[in-house]
Design an enzyme around this catalytic site. Sequence first.
Site, PDB file in Angstrom:
ATOM      1  N   HIS A   1      46.925  35.239  37.480  1.00  0.00           N
ATOM      2  CA  HIS A   1      47.653  34.435  36.748  1.00  0.00           C
ATOM      3  C   HIS A   1      46.700  32.893  36.998  1.00  0.00           C
ATOM      4  O   HIS A   1      46.774  32.031  36.065  1.00  0.00           O
ATOM      5  CB  HIS A   1      48.980  33.959  37.136  1.00  0.00           C
ATOM      6  CG  HIS A   1      49.769  33.011  36.537  1.00  0.00           C
ATOM      7  ND1 HIS A   1      49.785  31.747  37.163  1.00  0.00           N
ATOM      8  CD2 HIS A   1      50.270  32.893  35.209  1.00  0.00           C
ATOM      9  CE1 HIS A   1      50.517  30.817  36.237  1.00  0.00           C
ATOM     10  NE2 HIS A   1      50.853  31.442  35.047  1.00  0.00           N
TER      11      HIS A   1
ATOM     12  N   CYS B   1       4.393  29.918  36.081  1.00  0.00           N
ATOM     13  CA  CYS B   1       5.985  29.861  36.523  1.00  0.00           C
ATOM     14  C   CYS B   1       6.203  28.966  37.765  1.00  0.00           C
ATOM     15  O   CYS B   1       7.049  29.007  38.605  1.00  0.00           O
ATOM     16  CB  CYS B   1       6.565  31.218  37.115  1.00  0.00           C
ATOM     17  SG  CYS B   1       5.323  32.044  38.307  1.00  0.00           S
TER      18      CYS B   1
END
Length: 815
Positions: free
Chosen positions: A438, A769
Amino acid sequence: MSIKGEVCNCTDYVLWFNQITIEDIAIVGGKNASLGEMMKELSPFGINIPNGFAITSLAYEQFINFNNIRDEINNKISQINYSDLSSIKENSQYIRNLIINSKIPYKYKKEVITAYKYLSKDAEVDEVDVAVRSSANIEDLPLASFAGQLDTYLNIKGVDHLFNAIKYCYASLYTERAILYRKEMGYENDNISMSVGIQRMVRSDLACSGVMFTIDPKSGFKKIVLISASYGLGESIVQGIVNPDEYYVFKPTLMKGYKPIIQKRIGSKDIKLIYDVQSENVLNNVYVKNVSVPEDDRNKYVLSDNEILLLSQWACLIEEHYTRRNGRYTPMDIEWAKDGLSDKLFILQARPETVHRDKSKKTIEIFQIKRQGSLLVEGKAIGEKISQGKVRVIKDLQQIDQFQPGEVLVVEKTDPDWEPILKKAAAIVTDRGGRTCHAAIVSRELGVPAVVGTETATKVLRDGMVVTVCCAEGEIGKVYEGEIPYTIEKINLVEIPSTKTKILINIGNPQEAFDFSFLPNDGVGLAREEFLLTNYVKVHPMALVNFEKLREGTEKTKIRQLTQHYPQKTDYFVEKLAEGIGMIAAAFYPKDVIVRLSDFKSNEYANLLGGVDFEPVERNPMIGFRGASRYYHPYYRQGFALECMAIKKARESFGLINIKVMIPFVRTVEEGKRVIEELAKNGLRKGENGLEIYMMCEVPSNVILAEAFCEIFDGFSIGSNDLTQFVLGVDRDSEIISSLYDERNEAVKRMIATVIQVAKEKKRKIGICGEAPSNYPDFLEFIIKQGINSISVNPNSVYTTLLKVSEIEKNIEKT
């Protein structure tokens, strides 16, 4: 409905599920309409749905009119002062008592009794156990889930108890939480009607149950099914009482026949909800209780792989059906259960997921914490935001008035009764619960960060403490002491320019992959295994190969605990590494994801559990036993085989053939060939099933002999950090000579220009990279002018790099 040769027809007050479609929401409510739709349309495809019937909204109207209580209810609603919680509570209690003490009309009662008897006959018992579920006409709507607002009662047996439960369902329309929620969502009480579903109980008290989403509820990533699973009845998960197992399944390859369980996480599952004929709750007829789960069961996965895959296939079928029916993408929130008597799986209900369904990603907010502070507790991250505030620990609803707006709510768990204060919280932290509890559902609806399932928050955190609640570091949410500085970057996805140069992402943390997939990108240029090994696997592969030879001690004990679920300890390494790689590859599928094999230095490998016993002590690990040299060496060959098995599993079992392999630190051409041979021995053959193998270009020999390396590999990724240090002879870890380290040095640039030219001539892919392109605009312009194919940068640099690249490319075109 026909049962054993007899027919039980629908009536004014009763409709069987197989007589209902989604068009009937007005008369049977959202839950029942969905059940009917699935039973009618999806049962033929093998989806099991427990039989049952709906008591229509007409029956509710008849009940209200028969007892002449409508005006009294409306009068009480009109008297509520919504700024006064005691006013809401007082009027709510009055209305509920009014409904519970009212009578069921004769015709209504007769028709329900007849249907219940038929359902019992179908179950071959005198009185069948049923679940009695509220199903209002305002539930499960596109803009509001009304999650947990209305009540469900389990294990109801006998007509007297059945009618008592029905009245309690009616009364749940007027709980404090439901009244307040409707007010906030703008729904008038006059428009409310209630149907009740009577569904045969699945004996999950003897097995397990759970919830699944056909979308990642945290990030909104659409390509996975997330299953939460725990022992016993499903209310334990929904109410956040337990921390369940979690399984991620990749939808695109699942439907192609692969077995893409890309991640499995074991939950604590310390308690479960079961039938109880000894104790009674407020209804005096519902027999359920929480009991402790044996230690052995807690440490096992609730579901088998086959059960995970079957549930996921059902979830995909349900999502496809509702998407087709609605004419737009409709992710689903689904409850399921396993019957302990028959070992069959069942779908109990399904509703549209409301948080992400109608959200188009026009903008992205990237929260980034600037530094990590003193960690107090951690759990599952809900959302991607960061928030700060003073802690307020609330251990009982009676203390709810103490909570002040802007505080961080710390509770054991939440249920709908807590909603009056949830919307006022800066963040929510719970001891219990998973991603489908919940607190998680409501925090997503409110856009409030939450960390659930911490297990110790209410014990560790104290009223008045200032904390930073961070959900921006992946799937692990963290609560830090004090106010930690953070930034928020807003990215407009509508105005993203296109570029000839591909913009890729460097990533190592699979927990962040789904979030980062929404960034503008052309794939992953560098997926680092080092992060996966350190944070995900944690164990040195050779320690698992030679576990029995390890010395007894703390590390061996930790390894034993980590691998306790695996018959072969090496299976642990393969599964965990495959899952980490798989999460990243799935996030960016079908774009290329280049996985760089492990590039730890020996001193870094030694930090893994059991690593000290298998690593040499080197004076200069930076140029020692690292990268390609390890993979074919007798000291590590068996460990490298496990790395290969993990990649092979991710590609072949998960179906993620977008995974490419990159070899780091290849010193010589002969070494490159040996590694290619070693990969092939372990089932990773270049060209087979589209497998491409790249190498890092980070040693001067890679540039000098680039033509020869082109004969072996499919492409290069320039590691500008290492290449710079070796070209200039500068240890990049040295503070003393750090001023000499500069990727823009002419010698470094000449090396880069040379290898780019050779790669283009030989028609090989080449990218970069390192960090230089995002750090230095002039360096970025240089490599673009040289014709680099791709640039791979860290996620926080993607957007700015993209804009710079676009501008540079336009300027080049002009000249």
